[in-house]
Each structure stands twice: as structure tokens, then as C-alpha cells.
Write a protein that holds these residues in place. Structure first.
Motif, short mmCIF file in Angstrom:
data_model
loop_
_atom_site.label_atom_id
_atom_site.label_comp_id
_atom_site.label_asym_id
_atom_site.label_seq_id
_atom_site.Cartn_x
_atom_site.Cartn_y
_atom_site.Cartn_z
N ASP A 1 0.84 -1.11 -0.06
CA ASP A 1 -0.14 0.19 -0.13
C ASP A 1 0.88 1.35 -0.05
O ASP A 1 0.71 2.09 1.00
N PRO A 2 1.69 1.56 -0.99
CA PRO A 2 2.62 2.45 -1.09
C PRO A 2 1.71 4.01 -1.22
O PRO A 2 2.32 4.94 -0.92
N HIS A 3 0.64 3.93 -1.99
CA HIS A 3 -0.17 4.99 -2.53
C HIS A 3 -1.66 4.78 -1.97
O HIS A 3 -1.87 3.85 -1.25
N ASP A 4 -2.47 5.65 -2.52
CA ASP A 4 -4.15 5.54 -2.28
C ASP A 4 -4.52 4.22 -2.64
O ASP A 4 -5.16 3.69 -1.72
N SER A 5 -3.97 3.74 -3.74
CA SER A 5 -4.76 2.24 -4.19
C SER A 5 -3.49 1.44 -3.87
O SER A 5 -2.44 1.88 -3.70
N GLU A 6 -3.61 0.03 -3.77
CA GLU A 6 -2.74 -0.79 -3.55
C GLU A 6 -1.88 -0.96 -5.11
O GLU A 6 -2.38 -0.90 -5.95
N GLN A 7 -0.68 -1.62 -4.88
CA GLN A 7 -0.03 -1.93 -6.18
C GLN A 7 0.59 -3.40 -5.75
O GLN A 7 0.87 -3.64 -4.83
N VAL A 8 1.14 -3.86 -7.12
CA VAL A 8 1.59 -5.38 -6.95
C VAL A 8 2.89 -5.28 -7.45
O VAL A 8 2.95 -4.67 -8.52
N PHE A 9 3.96 -5.83 -6.86
CA PHE A 9 5.34 -5.63 -7.13
C PHE A 9 5.95 -7.14 -7.33
O PHE A 9 5.47 -7.89 -6.60
N GLU A 10 7.05 -7.15 -8.35
CA GLU A 10 7.73 -8.51 -8.26
C GLU A 10 8.58 -8.39 -7.19
O GLU A 10 9.35 -7.38 -7.15
#
Length: 365
Positions: free
Chosen positions: A277-286
């Protein structure tokens, strides 16, 4: 920081604040999901763990799992409203019970009700397993596959592990009673389950319990309940040394690799990907490279991972553009490899009225 600085002058934990604001998993500023992981047993080297004597533990006679797989091995879009569990195109009504939290195993759904009782629901039966009145964090933890589920029996100050295939309790690990007003380093709490390894928080810090060998090891001495976010395939997603990112590694003392994120992480079953959760929406990372691989979700202002269904696909909550947080949200199925998200269920419900298989109580009351 998420580690104990000294053995004295411990800060006291405001449990009311945690219940009200800290550990609810669905919210715009970051969803904290606690999905445990796959069948591989976590391996921690001798230098990274210390053995706790077996005289601190007790357990019933071990029962071998009944068969190699259950009726609910498939992970698909799952959520609950009231007394009904929605599992793909199927519905399981557990009335007169109402779900406060739930998780999925290969053999059914384990849930808690408002009174803190723990039940196992299959396609045609509901059986009581135990109780937990843990007022914070993860109430139940289960893996992305397998038969095991774990919870804290708060009345007995004992961690329980239940085998839903064998229909038997297979571990009962007693702990010293918590003080009346426990500090954040003294809390007893369920954290995760990965294959045949349960992760708990005790006065020693974050510990792992190997169900097969009946051994408990200290993973991170002096850590708080917030240090460990998820475990999958023996890989830990945890707070970084400065609490400003997420470290993804099998080594609990490693400084990397890291990905952006603050309060939580959800690993794919093979630990290749991690949602944060680095920003307002979640992100998926490798996880290995930190590359952003978040699939596109056209038409949605906010998305958050609520359940990985396999190593590439996950279910996400999505708020349609123009909708407020008190309006119904959708559920999406997303694929990392195809880089797309598509609606799976429209207008599922509103925040506080829907539960997801993450083992936490997301209700408003």
C-alpha cells in the motif's frame, strides 16, 4: 519501529484504538490483508532462530489428514454477507450464525461469530471447533491451500491448530497469561499460517510453530505484532528496518530485497509477487526486483487485493469511479500476466457489511 528497544519502559497498547482504527483491513488508505500461504514449511537457519523447550507445549495425539484433498481445494472469488458465504457461484448459509471473520481451507470455511465461537462450515454441515475473543488483528489464519487453521483460545491463553481434513485439533500450545494491561510487545496474537507452520506473536516476539515436529522457534525476538505481514512458500513479508518499506526474504534478518509499502503486504502463493500500500490504491510488485506489475483496473478509483486464487491471479475490491466509500463496491478478478482486471461481482456490498477470507472482523460493530 516494530522491534523492542529495551526490556524496560514498554509502551502500553491502546486496544480500543487498534480495534477502531489500526487493524481493520478494508479502507481507502490501505488494506491490510492477512492471507497465509502454501504448503511448503518455512525454513529458518539455526543462526536466525532459537528453539523453545518442548516442555512449554502440549498437544493432543497427532492425527494424519484424512485423504489428500478436500471439497474446497479451489480458491475462487469468496466473501460473506450476514450468514451466507459466497463461494464462486455457490452459497453456503450458516444461519442462525452470522460471520464476523472467516478463512478457507481445502475442506471448508472456518469462521467466528459475534460471540467469539469458532466453527467449521462445509457444504452441508456446521460444527463448533472452539472459541476466541481476541479483540484485535487476525482472529483466524489458514494457508492458500491445506487443511490447517489456527486461532488463539483467549480464555485458556492457548494457541490452537485444527486439521479440517482429519476433523481434529492437532496442537494446543499454552502461553503464560497476558498481563491485565499488556504492552505491545507482550500481546498474544495469531499472525499467519504457511503450509504446516503457524506464526504467532508472544512475549518472546514473532515465533513459528512447526505442526509436524511440535517445535516452536523465535523468528524475530522483540518484534511487535505489526512486524510480520505475510508468509508464503517459506518467504516472509515484513516491515523493513526503518518501517518505511516491505522486506521480502526467507531470512528474517535480511535487509532486502525491499518493495515500497508501509503497513501491510500480501504475497502470492509462490511469493513471486507482493501487494502493498505505498499509495492511495494498492500496487502489486515483483518481489525480487521491485518492478511494478499492477494490472490495469479501468473505471475504478481504488483497488485492493483481498485474496490470491493462484500464483498469477487474485481477487480485488474495486470502488467504481465516482462512487463514495459508503456506496457498494465491486469485486474484480485480476491477472498479473495479462495485466488486466475484470469485474467478477457487481455491487457486492458496502464497507462494514462484507467479510473476506482474511481472518479479520471487518464489520463496523
Amino acid at each position: 519501529m516494530n522491534e523492542r528497544a529495551t526490556a524496560t519502559d514498554r509502551p502500553q497498547l491502546d486496544l480500543d484504538a487498534i480495534v477502531a482504527a489500526g487493524d481493520r483491513r478494508i479502507r481507502r488508505k490501505g488494506i491490510v490483508t492477512a492471507v497465509a500461504a502454501t504448503t511448503a514449511v518455512v525454513v529458518i537457519t539455526a543462526t536466525a532462530a532459537s528453539i523453545i523447550g518442548s516442555n512449554q507445549e502440549s498437544r493432543p495425539d497427532r492425527v494424519q489428514p484424512a485423504g489428500t484433498g478436500g471439497d474446497f481445494e479451489q480458491r475462487t472469488t469468496s466473501y460473506s454477507t450476514g450468514s451466507v458465504i459466497h463461494y464462486g457461484n455457490h452459497e453456503i448459509d450458516v444461519a442462525p450464525h452470522s460471520l464476523s471473520s472467516f478463512v478457507q481451507t481445502d475442506d471448508g470455511f472456518v469462521f467466528t461469530d459475534k460471540g467469539g465461537l469458532v466453527y467449521l462450515a462445509t457444504a452441508d454441515t456446521v460444527n463448533r471447533l472452539g472459541q476466541t475473543n481476541q479483540p484485535y488483528g487476525t482472529l483466524l489464519a489458514a494457508g492458500d491451500d491445506g487443511p490447517y487453521v489456527t486461532w488463539l483460545d483467549t480464555d485458556a491463553s492457548t494457541f490452537k491448530v485444527y486439521d479440517t481434513a482429519a476433523r481434529r485439533e492437532v496442537a494446543s500450545v499454552e502461553q503464560p497469561p497476558q498481563p491485565k494491561n499488556p504492552g505491545e510487545f507482550d500481546l498474544l496474537a495469531v499472525l499467519a499460517l504457511d503450509g504446516s507452520t503457524a506464526y504467532w506473536h508472544t512475549a518472546d516476539g514473532v515465533v513459528s510453530y512447526d505442526i509436524d515436529s511440535d517445535q516452536t522457534e523465535v523468528v524475530k525476538a522483540g518484534a511487535t505484532t505489526q512486524w510480520l505481514a505475510d508468509v508464503a512458500d517459506g518467504t516472509l513479508a515484513r516491515m523493513s528496518f526503518d518501517d518505511q518499506s516491505i522486506t521480502v526474504s526467507r531470512d528474517p534478518h535480511s535487509d532486502g530485497p525491499t518493495v515500497p509499502g508501509f503497513s501491510h503486504a500480501t504475497l502470492s502463493p509462490d511469493a513471486r509477487y507482493v501487494a502493498t500500500d505505498p499509495h492511495d490504491s494498492e500496487q502489486v510488485f515483483e518481489a525480487a526486483t521491485g518492478k511494478d506489475v499492477t494490472p490495469a483496473a479501468e473505471g475504478y478509483s481504488f483497488t485492493a487485493v483481498v485474496q490470491w486464487t493462484d500464483a498469477d491471479d487474485y481477487v480485488a475490491l474495486g470502488i467504481p469511479q465516482g462512487n463514495a466509500e459508503d456506496e457498494p463496491f465491486d469485486l474484480l478478478t485480476c491477472s498479473v500476466s495479462s495485466k488486466t482486471c475484470t469485474p467478477a461481482a457487481k455491487s457486492v456490498g458496502v464497507f462494514g457489511n462484507v467479510q473476506f477470507p482474511i481472518g479479520e472482523d471487518l464489520s463496523d460493530s
